[in-house]
Design a protein around this motif. Structure first.
Motif, PDB file in Angstrom:
ATOM      1  N   GLN A 235       0.826  -1.198   0.000  1.00 21.37           N
ATOM      2  CA  GLN A 235       0.000   0.000   0.000  1.00 21.37           C
ATOM      3  C   GLN A 235       0.875   1.269   0.000  1.00 21.37           C
ATOM      4  O   GLN A 235       2.039   1.238   0.400  1.00 21.37           O
ATOM      5  CB  GLN A 235      -0.920   0.013   1.232  1.00 21.37           C
ATOM      6  CG  GLN A 235      -1.814  -1.213   1.348  1.00 21.37           C
ATOM      7  CD  GLN A 235      -2.815  -1.317   0.205  1.00 21.37           C
ATOM      8  OE1 GLN A 235      -3.254  -0.310  -0.359  1.00 21.37           O
ATOM      9  NE2 GLN A 235      -3.187  -2.546  -0.146  1.00 21.37           N
ATOM     10  N   ASP A 238       2.300   2.014   3.377  1.00 18.83           N
ATOM     11  CA  ASP A 238       3.223   1.052   3.973  1.00 18.83           C
ATOM     12  C   ASP A 238       4.661   1.565   3.899  1.00 18.83           C
ATOM     13  O   ASP A 238       4.973   2.485   3.141  1.00 18.83           O
ATOM     14  CB  ASP A 238       3.127  -0.298   3.265  1.00 18.83           C
ATOM     15  CG  ASP A 238       1.828  -1.021   3.564  1.00 18.83           C
ATOM     16  OD1 ASP A 238       1.148  -0.632   4.534  1.00 18.83           O
ATOM     17  OD2 ASP A 238       1.485  -1.953   2.819  1.00 18.83           O
ATOM     18  N   ASP A 268       6.145  -4.253  13.267  1.00 17.33           N
ATOM     19  CA  ASP A 268       5.478  -3.348  12.323  1.00 17.33           C
ATOM     20  C   ASP A 268       4.770  -4.151  11.234  1.00 17.33           C
ATOM     21  O   ASP A 268       5.412  -4.647  10.297  1.00 17.33           O
ATOM     22  CB  ASP A 268       6.505  -2.401  11.689  1.00 17.33           C
ATOM     23  CG  ASP A 268       5.861  -1.365  10.779  1.00 17.33           C
ATOM     24  OD1 ASP A 268       4.628  -1.408  10.592  1.00 17.33           O
ATOM     25  OD2 ASP A 268       6.595  -0.500  10.261  1.00 17.33           O
ATOM     26  N   HIS A 270       3.106  -3.125   8.856  1.00 21.02           N
ATOM     27  CA  HIS A 270       3.074  -2.388   7.583  1.00 21.02           C
ATOM     28  C   HIS A 270       4.471  -2.224   6.986  1.00 21.02           C
ATOM     29  O   HIS A 270       4.676  -1.387   6.109  1.00 21.02           O
ATOM     30  CB  HIS A 270       2.435  -1.012   7.798  1.00 21.02           C
ATOM     31  CG  HIS A 270       1.021  -1.072   8.283  1.00 21.02           C
ATOM     32  ND1 HIS A 270      -0.032  -1.434   7.465  1.00 21.02           N
ATOM     33  CD2 HIS A 270       0.494  -0.842   9.519  1.00 21.02           C
ATOM     34  CE1 HIS A 270      -1.151  -1.413   8.160  1.00 21.02           C
ATOM     35  NE2 HIS A 270      -0.866  -1.056   9.411  1.00 21.02           N
ATOM     36  N   ARG A 294       6.127 -10.786   4.320  1.00 20.41           N
ATOM     37  CA  ARG A 294       6.548  -9.426   3.947  1.00 20.41           C
ATOM     38  C   ARG A 294       8.067  -9.293   3.844  1.00 20.41           C
ATOM     39  O   ARG A 294       8.612  -8.209   3.949  1.00 20.41           O
ATOM     40  CB  ARG A 294       5.992  -8.416   4.961  1.00 20.41           C
ATOM     41  CG  ARG A 294       4.497  -8.176   4.805  1.00 20.41           C
ATOM     42  CD  ARG A 294       3.941  -7.196   5.833  1.00 20.41           C
ATOM     43  NE  ARG A 294       3.751  -7.835   7.135  1.00 20.41           N
ATOM     44  CZ  ARG A 294       4.483  -7.579   8.205  1.00 20.41           C
ATOM     45  NH1 ARG A 294       5.457  -6.686   8.151  1.00 20.41           N
ATOM     46  NH2 ARG A 294       4.249  -8.199   9.357  1.00 20.41           N
TER      47      ARG A 294
END
Length: 447
Positions: A235, A238, A268, A270, A294
């Protein structure tokens, strides 16, 4: 001026020979300048010359052997000369003989190609090829990428028609005054007579064109896994951290990142991390760091333009090309200079970046474990270090004002048009040499 002087008569193609080899830090700037010359040729903007003929001198077993032909240029093989450190090492006993042979081979190449100018960007083949150019009476342009030049370029600068530096600091090491008025002065073979201009480092054109939104969309595919129902999407809000552990693998950086990345991702939700370990460090990292949705770990990343454009912060070594790309992309960074490169030039580069306000420097020894015997097995405590990499990253990544200031400092210090500026310089030097051969006495000037 050059165009007006030659407009009355047709001229053959402008012939340029690049001498670049060894590492990507020498090869990629040469290719970027060559690409700029090729664009000028294709657009018909070369003065008094319809086309440019571009050749490279290099070896068949270093980075130029792959990247130069891939860029569409002819590569002519010449012997490479490598100096052992320290310079008084017994391993350099045969260097004078090897250099004489390499210069002879380079003279044969220059005689055959008949270039109007030779451009040296450093590396194993630069010294013999550029010395041969001087012996053949061909003008020489030197491009120095680092804040502190290497031995070869310090020698060649005294013989050059023009020296282009990326950092003003390099001119101090060359002991050459910088030209600030845009003119290149008059040719000469002494320190006082060699003009020097600060141009920055040439960078690959796609780095300037890639948009953040497009880059994040493209980068999302690096996190795709077959078991996922859909492709992850980064995003706009992010945070993206890019880590470059060097092409061969920086053990100190990779180990420090391996200790930190799991906790960073857990704290985190994000945060996305793209990590190039280097080919020599990939297996070591994969054995220590568990998979995470991620976290994208690769041994090597080709499309660095998307990584730069998508990132909020970069952790990397302080090679000259890396520093220039970070500046041009406006990307704040944490730089860990390699302690084993010749002349310690990465430390000078990192200091310049830090002085700009564009980066934070961490010494390699401060990132290394205090106790080399400390276990680094999964699940065991991380080794003690003078500097915690995750702390430094956190202080920057979660402070928007600091990142904004660093981005502004990057763009202020950047030279995104360096390739075009140096290409223009190369053309000016080549055309001035043609004028001198016809008996003209016009000094060099930026065209």
């Amino acid at each position: 001026l050059a165009a007006m002087d030659l407009a009355e008569e047709s001229s053959p193609a402008l012939r340029v020979l690049f001498a670049a080899g060894g590492t990507g830090g020498h090869v990629f700037p040469a290719i970027a300048i060559a690409d700029a010359l090729r664009r000028m040729s294709d657009e018909g903007s070369l003065p008094a010359a319809a086309t440019a003929r571009i050749d490279f001198a290099g070896t068949d077993h270093h980075q130029e052997a792959t990247h130069v032909p891939a860029a569409g240029y002819a590569l002519h093989r010449v012997p490479a000369i490598a100096l052992a450190r320290p310079l008084l090492s017994w391993r350099n006993v045969l260097v004078p003989f090897k250099l004489a042979y390499a210069v002879a081979r380079s003279i044969a190449l220059i005689t055959r190609l008949a270039p109007d100018v030779v451009v040296g960007t450093g590396g194993y083949v630069s010294l013999p090829t550029c010395l041969a150019a001087k012996l053949c009476g061909v003008p020489l342009v030197i491009q120095e990428q680092n804040a502190y030049p290497g031995v070869a370029n310090r020698i060649l600068a005294k013989l050059a028609s023009l020296v282009c530096v990326a950092f003003a600091k390099a001119a101090e090491a060359f002991r050459i005054p910088i030209s600030h008025d845009g003119t290149l002065g008059t040719p000469g073979g002494t320190r006082g007579g060699v003009p020097c201009v600060v141009r920055g480092n040439p960078i690959r054109a796609p780095l300037r064109w890639t948009k953040r939104t497009d880059a994040r969309r493209t980068l999302s595919w690096m996190f795709y896994r077959k078991r996922c129902a859909e492709t992850p999407k980064i995003q706009d809000t992010d945070r993206v951290l890019v880590v470059f552990g060097g092409s061969m693998g920086c053990e100190t950086l990779n180990d420090a990142m391996a200790d930190a990345v799991g906790g960073m991702l857990e704290r985190d939700p994000h945060l996305w991390v793209v990590w190039q370990t280097g080919r020599g460090g990939y297996e070591r990292v994969r054995s220590r760091v568990p998979s995470h949705p991620r976290l994208a770990v690769r041994s090597f990343i080709n499309d660095v333009e998307n990584c730069y454009a998508a990132a909020d912060l970069c952790v990397a070594r302080a090679g000259a090309v890396t520093c220039s790309e970070l500046l041009a992309c406006g990307l704040p960074s944490v730089l860990i200079p390699s302690p084993v490169v010749t002349e310690d030039h990465q430390s000078f580069n990192a200091k310049e970046m830090a002085d700009f306000g564009a980066a934070v420097e961490i010494r390699d020894c401060d990132l290394a474990p205090k106790d080399p015997k400390t276990s680094v097995q999964p699940g065991e405590p991380a080794p003690r270090r003078t500097v915690r990499l995750d702390y430094v990253i956190g202080e920057l990544l979660y402070d928007p004002d600091v990142l904004a200031g660093m981005r502004e400092a990057c763009l202020e210090a950047a030279a995104p048009e360096a390739a075009e500026a140096i290409a223009n310089d190369v053309v000016s030097v080549a055309l001035a040499a043609r004028r001198r051969r016809r008996g003209a006495e016009t000094p060099y000037s930026s065209y």
